[in-house]
Design a protein around this motif. Structure first.
Motif, PDB file in Angstrom:
ATOM      1  N   ALA A 124      38.195 -56.990 -39.529  1.00  9.70           N
ATOM      2  CA  ALA A 124      39.146 -57.249 -40.612  1.00  9.70           C
ATOM      3  C   ALA A 124      39.725 -55.923 -41.074  1.00  9.70           C
ATOM      4  O   ALA A 124      39.083 -55.178 -41.817  1.00  9.70           O
ATOM      5  CB  ALA A 124      38.449 -57.965 -41.761  1.00  9.70           C
ATOM      6  N   GLU A 159      37.833 -57.188 -47.416  1.00 17.89           N
ATOM      7  CA  GLU A 159      38.111 -58.511 -46.868  1.00 17.89           C
ATOM      8  C   GLU A 159      37.511 -59.576 -47.779  1.00 17.89           C
ATOM      9  O   GLU A 159      36.341 -59.495 -48.169  1.00 17.89           O
ATOM     10  CB  GLU A 159      37.507 -58.635 -45.468  1.00 17.89           C
ATOM     11  N   THR A 164      43.081 -59.820 -48.822  1.00 16.84           N
ATOM     12  CA  THR A 164      42.566 -58.463 -49.004  1.00 16.84           C
ATOM     13  C   THR A 164      42.845 -57.981 -50.421  1.00 16.84           C
ATOM     14  O   THR A 164      43.935 -58.198 -50.955  1.00 16.84           O
ATOM     15  CB  THR A 164      43.225 -57.493 -48.005  1.00 16.84           C
TER      16      THR A 164
END
Length: 263
Positions: A124, A159, A164
């Motif tokens: 991520a 994440e 985000t």
């Protein structure tokens, strides 16, 4: 007799220092635990060697000092002695190499890239750079954080299930990580070379522009730890500082929720 007692006292002093050298503080993370364990193993090998060498040196100085020897005598070849110290040195080097390999082969010290599972989850990250490695499939509670270095601050991208959330050291925000959960830090840079370094957690990784370097940790002790840039990066290098707060898993989730509500 007097000189032998002095030599014995010197050797006992070295041995006492060796006993005091063992660390007693609790380890803050798996990284520092592995590194300290390796250092301790190597110390256990180095101390007897040091005592032996110093003992021979002290004995030689006392036994063959000028007022006890009429004239110097040439040394004689001793194959048994030469073979013994050659084999002993080889054994010691093999032990050091094996012990170091056992630690460097762990993802938390040697790097995630070298030991990653080919079936690892996607990383991520916020940028389309190579090098980021995601958690292993069995690590269902793993945390991924995108750490971006820039002149002269740190940006943290977390994440979450809903996207985000971000924080920066310029705003006085610390990098938050939870205890007792695998944490993957994807390190990169926006401009030139920096280095992410948290000595008390045993973390260090270069930050290159255009690529990611992933490091893994599991933190044990809650607390605040100093973050440095460990690579000279220009006139603002000395001020490129940050903070890593190790918090409980519950507090970490609450922090992410509060950041999401702000955005």
């Amino acid at each position: 007799m007097r000189h032998r007692r002095a030599a014995l006292r010197a050797l006992l002093g070295v041995g006492l220092l060796a006993l005091l050298a063992e660390p007693v503080a609790a380890q803050t993370s798996i990284n520092s635990e592995l590194i300290s364990g390796l250092n301790l193993d190597l110390l256990y090998v180095a101390i007897p060697i040091t005592i032996l060498v110093e003992g021979i040196l002290i004995y030689t100085v006392i036994r063959y000092r000028a007022d006890k020897v009429d004239e110097a005598k040439p040394t004689q070849e001793n194959r048994r002695l030469e073979i013994t110290w050659t084999v002993a040195t080889a054994v010691i080097l093999l032990f050091v190499g094996f012990a170091a390999y056992q630690v460097l082969g762990v993802a938390a010290v040697g790097g995630v890239t070298a030991s990653t599972n080919p079936n690892a989850q996607p990383a991520a990250v916020t940028e389309d750079f190579d090098g980021a490695i995601g958690p292993n499939p069995e690590e269902t509670n793993a945390v991924q954080i995108d750490v971006v270095a820039a002149k002269y601050f740190w940006e943290y991208n977390y994440e979450t299930e809903n996207g985000t959330v971000s924080g920066t050291s310029t705003a006085g925000e610390a990098l938050k990580i939870p205890t007792d959960r695998p944490v993957y830090l994807h390190i990169t840079s926006t401009d030139w070379l920096h280095a992410f370094h948290v000595p008390d957690l045993g973390l260090k990784q270069d930050a290159f522009p255009g690529q990611y370097n992933t490091i893994k940790t599991v933190a044990y002790e809650e607390g605040s730890y100093q973050l440095y840039c460990a690579e000279y990066c220009g006139v603002g290098h000395s001020g490129m500082l940050g903070q890593v707060d190790v918090v409980s898993s519950e507090e970490y989730e609450e922090y992410l929720d509060s950041k999401q509500s702000e955005e």
